[in-house]
Each structure stands twice: as C-alpha cells, then as structure tokens.
Enzyme design. Structure first.
Site, PDB file in Angstrom:
ATOM      1  N   HIS A  17       0.948  -1.195  -0.102  1.00 38.96           N
ATOM      2  CA  HIS A  17      -0.029   0.020  -0.093  1.00 38.96           C
ATOM      3  C   HIS A  17       0.866   1.155  -0.090  1.00 38.96           C
ATOM      4  CE1 HIS A  17      -4.050  -1.824   0.972  1.00 38.96           C
ATOM      5  NE2 HIS A  17      -3.214  -2.600   1.014  1.00 38.96           N
ATOM      6  N   ASP A 120      -5.214   6.319   2.020  1.00 43.03           N
ATOM      7  CA  ASP A 120      -5.291   4.823   1.425  1.00 43.03           C
ATOM      8  C   ASP A 120      -6.810   4.556   1.643  1.00 43.03           C
ATOM      9  OD1 ASP A 120      -3.627   2.200   0.752  1.00 43.03           O
ATOM     10  OD2 ASP A 120      -5.258   1.820   2.056  1.00 43.03           O
TER      11      ASP A 120
END
Length: 479
Positions: A17, A120
């Site tokens: 990520h 995110d």
C-alpha cells in the site's frame, strides 16, 4: 508567487500500500504547476525509514510523525504489517483511526493546514475527519478498478453466505462481465464482519466513507480497465476518478527493499548469461507464506521442469506453520538440498529481491505470481507472461482480470492451502518458456499500452496533470 496548496498524505502501513502511494506523492511533488504544492505525509516512527528515498529526492515533502496509538494485543513497537501476523489488518485498521485526535491537534495549531487529504482506502475514517475540518478527501486505491468495484459492491450490497448460487458462487451482477467467486475467496475482512467481528464494524464504516469521498485516484490505466473505471464513476455518482498508473519509482530511484542474500549486481549478471525469455521468476510478494508442502512441491516442479529460474523467498526460516519449529527446520533443509541439486540453473533470493529490475530483464519471460496488484502491474510493464496462483485479498479478482478477461496469464491453482500436482506444474513451467500456453502477441500489445499510458502524452500522465490542476483549484476556491 501564489501561496502553496497544502496536501496531506495518509498511507496504510503495509509495503504493497505504502510504496505506490509514495510514488504518487513523488509525482505530485515534482509535477510542474502554476501554484506550487507543499505536501505533508503522516507516518509513525517505525515507518519513517521507508520515506527516506522520497524525502531525499524532493524539497516540498515533509513528514508528520505521530506516535503509533497504544493497541491491546499488539507487540510493543509493532506499527506495520511486517511486525504482525497476516490477519493483523483486522486490528491495525481500527488502531490507525485513533490517530484522529492527535491529527486534529496538529491541524488546529498549523498556520496553513491542508486543503485536501489523500489517503489509502484502508483509512476511511479520514473522510469523516476531512468533513469535520471542512476540506476534501481523495481516496487512493492501491488495488485496480475491477478489484475496487468488487470491494465496494461487497460493502454496499452486503451479500451473505446463503446468497451463493447452486454452484457455490456469489455473483456480482451489477459489475461488468458479472464476475463470480466462491464465498471463501471473498474479502476476509468482509467475511469477518458477516461473522460478527467487532473490529470489522469500523472497517465497514471506513469503506462506506470511501464511497462518500470527494475523489478517487487509482493505480491503474485506461486501456487496462476502462470498463471498470466507467462503472466506478457510475457507482460514485461523479467523474472525479483519476487512473494514474502504473505508479513506479521515478527514473534513477532504485528498487526499495530490505536485506537480501544476493547482491543485485550478481542477479543481473546471472540474467545476462541467459537467453531471452528463458527464465521463470517466482515470487509470492511480501505477505503470502507458503506451507512446507507447497515449498516442497514447487521445488520439485522447478527441478523437473528443467527451466532456468529465480525464486524469491520471503524469509528463509518461516513457513505458514509459524508455531512449529520442526516445520522451519524442514523448510531450511528443503532449500539446501534443492539448491545443491539445481546448481547454477536456478537462483534463490532469500529476503528482498529487486523485482522490477528482474522482470524487466530480457531473459525473464514468465512470472509465477500471487497476483498482488503491484506485481501484476510490474509484470505488465515488463511484458512477461504470468502464471497465477492467487492467495487471498484482491488477488482472486486480479487473476480473473489477467486470465479470463485480458488472457495474458494462466491460472495454475488458487488458495493459500492448495497444493498443485508437481508433474502438472513442471509441465506448465516448461510450456510457459517454450511459448506453448502464453499468448505472447497479446502480452506484447498490453505491454505497449502500459508503456503508452505513462509516456509524456499518455492517458495516465494526462490524468495526473488533471488531478494536480484540480488540487490547485481547491486552494484557489478556499482562499
């Protein structure tokens, strides 16, 4: 000169990520704009080192270091997925939401706080926080458009296990091409919620907050997933969806990683000695762990296939049976004996591998992969054929895209416990090198589209410029 537009970046602390979001941050920081950008990126102390390449190569990016919130059940000092068991994201996602209070104090004390948050999709609480601060929030998806479409459909429609059809599949009728998956392949976070896990309630709210956010940036590109980008625009009810991938390190910035048993120059020198497309690269990413039996079977298949290969092993002393010392000893024994038998026909890298450099080498023609999205994009960018062994999360969806829709890969097996037949796998490996099962023409066409997307006038480059322009306009409207 106009006052800078201040942006706050909030990653999720897992390598798959963080790295693409850091690459996006670098591109934002270096894109020419009439209004300059100043960027703050939130991190906790233990994750600060991964920001070093970004901070050293830019002048307008500053870290905001906040202590990791105390979390019951976490080992002392654990604040990223490297320190935790694979299922720890069910506790880590709620834990990160406790950063809201100290982040609020920072906002209140800052002389020129951010006008937008880019965060995110695992930190959906930032949508609520942004609304409270009176600013915009943009979701960053490290997964592709198809995978995100499936994720949003899960949390919007909330299917139950009894909703499976007669074949045991959950159908996603509202999505393009109507994908379907057995219950066990659906998001483990979602299944935990359905089974009554308390922490998953926070996660559900987070994903629903994602769908309410002002904009969405996806690590994908137009030619790869146009139909799913259009679907997301329809679902979200606005066109503030930017496909800016594949996101890779800027030119000159080397692969990011940790320690390894093989020097990168040694790896490239070995590849230089090989013929074009004769090497199979094997890697299951930073999270997936093979069982001892899977390691034995994969080793047997590689040995009997007679192909040249590089096998990247996450850890030389850990298998999926983490609590069994005997299994760890077997693991080490398997590798030692295997290395002795294959000699210089293969190379095993224990620890970090420079995957981008390996895949882009002319000698590598096949990639046996767990189908993590970063690996998929790296494979497409390199123009290699892919053998798919998805293990979890969005990997089943990514395999569907690669194998069934794009037809640039072959599915060899599925699931973290599945053990393939070593003879069949050996033949598949050999056939992939011999050009008998992979459509090299189709792979080459998609490879060209991938390169075109990130070229100066490509679709992703244009989308990135549009996105930056939209961010600077936010500053203008709020001034």
């Amino acid at each position: 000169m106009a006052n800078p537009t201040h942006i706050l970046i909030i990653p999720y602390p897992a390598q798959g990520h963080m790295i693409p979001l850091l690459d996006l941050t670098h591109h934002l920081a270096t894109t020419r704009t009439t209004t300059p950008l100043t960027i703050t990126i939130l991190t906790t102390p233990k994750n600060l080192p991964i920001l070093s390449p970004l901070l050293s190569s830019t002048t307008n990016v500053t870290p905001l270091i906040l202590p990791f919130p105390p979390t019951p059940g976490f080992p002392p000092g654990a604040e990223n997925t490297k320190d935790l068991p694979p299922a720890s994201f069910r506790q880590l996602i709620p834990a990160l939401s406790r950063l809201e209070e100290p982040l609020g104090h920072w906002f209140e004390s800052h002389p020129s706080p951010p006008v937008v948050i880019i965060s995110d999709f695992f930190v959906g609480w930032t949508q609520r926080f942004a609304a409270k601060m009176g600013i915009k929030r943009v979701v960053f998806s490290p997964s592709g458009g198809m995978a995100l479409s499936v994720i949003y459909a899960l949390w919007r429609d909330m299917p139950k296990e009894e909703d499976q059809d007669q074949n045991g599949d959950v159908l996603f009728k509202g999505l393009p091409n109507c994908p379907k998956y057995p219950w066990w392949q659906l998001s483990p976070i979602f299944r935990s919620y359905v089974e009554g896990d308390y922490n998953s309630e926070v996660i559900k709210d987070g994903f629903r907050n994602d769908m309410d956010s002002w904009g969405l940036v996806i690590n994908t590109f137009d030619d790869l997933e146009r139909v799913y980008l259009d679907h997301l625009i329809s679902v979200l009810g606005h066109n503030r969806v930017w496909a800016v991938g594949p996101l890779f390190p800027p030119h000159g910035l080397k692969d990011r990683g940790g320690s390894s048993t093989v020097d990168p120059d040694t790896i490239l020198s070995w590849l230089d000695s090989c013929r074009d497309n004769e090497v199979v690269y094997v890697s299951f990413g930073t999270q997936s762990l093979l069982t001892t039996r899977q390691i034995e079977v994969l080793a047997e298949a590689l040995e009997n296939s007679r192909v040249r290969f590089i096998w990247s092993v996450r850890d030389p002393s850990v298998t999926n049976e983490l609590d069994k010392e005997g299994d760890r000893k077997i693991h080490n024994t398997v590798f030692k004996e295997f290395e002795d038998r294959v000699g210089d026909r293969g190379m095993i890298i224990k620890g970090w591998a420079p995957q981008v450099s390996i895949l882009r080498h002319r000698a590598v023609g096949t990639f046996l992969t767990h189908c993590g999205w970063n690996s998929v994009l790296e494979g497409l960018m390199a123009g290699v054929g892919m053998l798919a062994w998805p293990m979890g999360a969005d990997q089943y969806t990514n395999a569907t895209l690669l194998v069934d829709e794009l037809k640039v890969g072959v599915r060899i097996c599925e699931g973290p416990q599945f053990v393939p037949d070593p003879c069949v796998l050996a033949q598949t490996l050999a056939d992939s090198v011999n050009g008998e099962i992979l459509d090299r023409q189709r792979i080459g066409k998609l490879h060209t589209s991938c390169l075109d997307a990130v070229s100066e006038n490509g679709s992703s480059s244009k989308e990135l410029v549009k996105f930056v322009k939209m961010l600077t306009e936010l500053k203008t409207k709020n001034t």
